[in-house]
Design a protein around this motif. Structure first.
Motif, short mmCIF file in Angstrom:
data_model
loop_
_atom_site.label_atom_id
_atom_site.label_comp_id
_atom_site.label_asym_id
_atom_site.label_seq_id
_atom_site.Cartn_x
_atom_site.Cartn_y
_atom_site.Cartn_z
N ALA A 126 24.58 41.61 39.02
CA ALA A 126 25.24 42.72 38.24
C ALA A 126 26.83 42.32 38.06
CB ALA A 126 25.04 43.88 38.84
N GLU A 127 27.45 41.77 39.29
CA GLU A 127 28.83 41.48 39.10
C GLU A 127 29.05 40.34 38.33
OE1 GLU A 127 32.57 38.96 40.20
OE2 GLU A 127 30.31 38.65 40.89
N CYS A 128 28.15 39.34 38.33
CA CYS A 128 28.11 38.24 37.48
C CYS A 128 28.09 38.22 35.97
CB CYS A 128 27.27 37.22 37.73
SG CYS A 128 26.88 35.96 36.53
N VAL A 129 27.39 39.55 35.58
CA VAL A 129 27.16 39.91 34.15
C VAL A 129 28.49 40.83 33.97
CG1 VAL A 129 25.81 41.44 32.56
CG2 VAL A 129 24.48 40.05 34.35
N VAL A 130 28.97 41.62 34.53
CA VAL A 130 30.03 42.26 34.19
C VAL A 130 31.16 41.35 34.01
CG1 VAL A 130 31.91 43.98 35.02
CG2 VAL A 130 29.32 44.45 35.31
N ARG A 131 31.32 40.43 34.90
CA ARG A 131 32.48 39.44 34.86
C ARG A 131 32.65 38.60 33.58
NH1 ARG A 131 35.87 36.88 38.76
NH2 ARG A 131 34.88 37.88 40.26
N VAL A 132 31.24 38.18 33.16
CA VAL A 132 31.21 37.18 31.99
C VAL A 132 31.53 38.20 30.71
CG1 VAL A 132 29.55 35.82 30.54
CG2 VAL A 132 29.68 35.74 33.06
N VAL A 133 30.90 39.35 30.81
CA VAL A 133 31.14 40.26 29.61
C VAL A 133 32.75 40.50 29.42
CG1 VAL A 133 30.78 42.61 28.72
CG2 VAL A 133 28.80 41.31 29.64
N GLY A 134 33.17 40.91 30.77
CA GLY A 134 34.55 41.24 30.63
C GLY A 134 35.63 39.96 30.16
N ALA A 135 35.00 38.61 30.76
CA ALA A 135 35.75 37.50 30.30
C ALA A 135 35.72 37.33 28.67
CB ALA A 135 35.15 36.27 30.76
N TYR A 136 34.89 37.89 28.12
CA TYR A 136 34.77 37.96 26.50
C TYR A 136 35.25 38.96 25.79
CZ TYR A 136 33.02 33.08 27.18
OH TYR A 136 32.93 31.80 27.46
N THR A 137 35.75 40.19 26.43
CA THR A 137 35.97 41.42 25.85
C THR A 137 37.10 41.99 26.30
OG1 THR A 137 34.71 42.42 27.36
CG2 THR A 137 33.46 41.85 25.56
N VAL A 138 37.41 41.48 27.24
CA VAL A 138 38.95 42.28 27.93
C VAL A 138 39.91 41.22 27.89
CG1 VAL A 138 39.85 43.15 30.22
CG2 VAL A 138 37.44 43.65 29.62
N PRO A 139 41.19 41.68 27.55
CA PRO A 139 42.33 40.82 27.31
C PRO A 139 42.35 39.82 28.67
CG PRO A 139 43.01 43.13 26.64
CD PRO A 139 41.47 43.15 27.33
N VAL A 140 42.74 38.70 28.11
CA VAL A 140 42.84 37.68 29.44
C VAL A 140 43.66 37.94 30.31
CG1 VAL A 140 43.39 35.09 30.07
CG2 VAL A 140 42.18 35.69 27.90
N THR A 154 44.58 40.85 31.56
CA THR A 154 43.80 41.83 32.45
C THR A 154 42.77 41.53 33.26
OG1 THR A 154 44.52 43.49 30.66
CG2 THR A 154 42.88 44.30 32.17
N MET A 155 41.90 40.37 32.74
CA MET A 155 40.71 40.02 33.46
C MET A 155 41.20 38.93 34.57
SD MET A 155 37.46 40.57 33.42
CE MET A 155 36.26 40.00 34.38
N VAL A 156 42.58 38.42 34.58
CA VAL A 156 42.79 37.74 35.66
C VAL A 156 42.78 38.36 36.98
CG1 VAL A 156 44.69 36.39 36.56
CG2 VAL A 156 44.19 35.98 34.25
N TRP A 157 43.32 39.68 36.99
CA TRP A 157 43.52 40.40 38.19
C TRP A 157 42.18 41.48 38.34
CZ3 TRP A 157 42.80 45.57 37.44
CH2 TRP A 157 43.35 46.21 36.40
N LEU A 158 41.56 41.59 37.42
CA LEU A 158 40.51 42.55 37.26
C LEU A 158 39.08 41.63 37.94
CD1 LEU A 158 39.12 45.28 36.58
CD2 LEU A 158 38.59 44.30 34.06
N GLY A 159 39.07 40.48 37.75
CA GLY A 159 38.00 39.61 38.20
C GLY A 159 37.91 39.76 39.56
N SER A 160 39.09 39.60 40.33
CA SER A 160 39.14 39.89 41.91
C SER A 160 38.65 41.19 42.40
CB SER A 160 40.53 39.76 42.40
OG SER A 160 41.10 38.29 42.23
N LEU A 161 39.01 42.34 41.47
CA LEU A 161 38.77 43.74 41.91
C LEU A 161 37.30 43.96 41.76
CD1 LEU A 161 39.96 46.55 42.44
CD2 LEU A 161 40.26 46.98 40.07
N LEU A 162 36.78 43.18 40.65
CA LEU A 162 35.30 43.58 40.59
C LEU A 162 34.43 42.90 41.76
CD1 LEU A 162 34.67 42.11 36.67
CD2 LEU A 162 34.28 44.44 37.71
N LEU A 163 34.85 41.65 42.28
CA LEU A 163 34.31 41.33 43.34
C LEU A 163 34.34 42.16 44.43
CD1 LEU A 163 32.81 38.88 44.91
CD2 LEU A 163 35.03 37.79 45.29
#
Length: 241
Positions: A174-188, A190-199
């Motif tokens: 699920a973390e992988c799916v959310v990360r991939v979706v976020g990578a293509y929908t959330v501003p880059v 934002t996703m840089v710090w959000l990726g670590s938070l997701l993990l």
């Protein structure tokens, strides 16, 4: 005399705890630690650090197949993750693809865990056991009886053991799916710090859910089996007297 006995008992528990933690230390901590050591202390590239940190899990995996006729699940999983990391180290260019590729590691681990459940050897058991038996010989023996199917609570214990690994596998996927979706929908940015938070959020969620759904019930089953064995031993002593 009591103090000496207690000290000896504590030493045995500590030794037992270390023995149960050995697979985690050798198969997980050593490869991960060596990766950051090679990259930080020696300034190696990601590719080189991954390659060198793969030596121990590679040797452990080959040794298990050649000598023990079985696959060392943890060592093999870390090796596969490193190989995936090596392959992904060649990916460059699109920043969104760079962010999404980190999800490949989570999905690899998640799939590996689920495959281990399907094969009847739940991989996450190695990480859970040391914290439930606590290096205590009686709890260790109770765990082995439950895991071998020779105790009254074995069926429930084995279900919870499988559930523990299934939950972790699903959380990581699920973390992988959310990360991939976020990578293509959330501003880059934002996703840089959000990726670590997701993990961190995924790990926290896994610990909470697994604790209530599997780890705590398994701990109770181990305790009940220890008490049952103690009661049986006392009954036999009473009959003998």
């Amino acid at each position: 005399m009591t103090k000496t006995t207690n000290t000896g008992s504590q030493s045995k528990q500590q030794a037992g705890m270390l023995e149960n933690l050995r697979p985690l230390i050798v198969d997980v901590a050593v490869p991960l630690g060596s990766y950051y050591f090679f990259k930080g202390a020696f300034g190696m590239s990601t590719f080189a650090a991954l390659a060198w940190s793969s030596v121990v899990p590679a040797v452990r995996t080959v040794w298990g197949v050649a000598k023990e006729r079985r696959v060392n699940g943890l060592a093999a999983l870390i090796l596969v993750v490193n190989v995936v990391g090596l392959a992904l180290s060649f990916v460059a260019g699109d920043p969104r693809l760079m962010l999404a590729k980190d999800g490949a590691v989570s999905s690899t681990i998640g799939i590996g865990i689920l495959v281990s459940v399907a094969m009847g050897r739940p991989m996450m058991t190695a990480g859970l056991k040391p914290f439930l038996v606590k290096g205590d010989a009686a709890r260790e023996a109770a765990w082995e009886r439950l895991a071998a199917g020779g105790a009254s609570g074995s069926a429930e214990f084995l279900r919870k053991e499988r559930l523990f690994s299934v939950i972790w596998g699903m959380v990581l996927l699920a973390e992988c799916v959310v990360r991939v979706v976020g990578a293509y929908t959330v501003p880059v940015d934002t996703m840089v710090w959000l990726g670590s938070l997701l993990l961190v959020a995924a790990i926290t969620l896994g610990m909470v859910v697994c604790g209530g759904a599997a780890a705590e019930p398994m701990a109770h089953l181990v305790t009940d089996e220890v008490r049952r064995q103690d009661a049986e031993r006392e009954r036999r002593l009473a009959v003998a007297v």
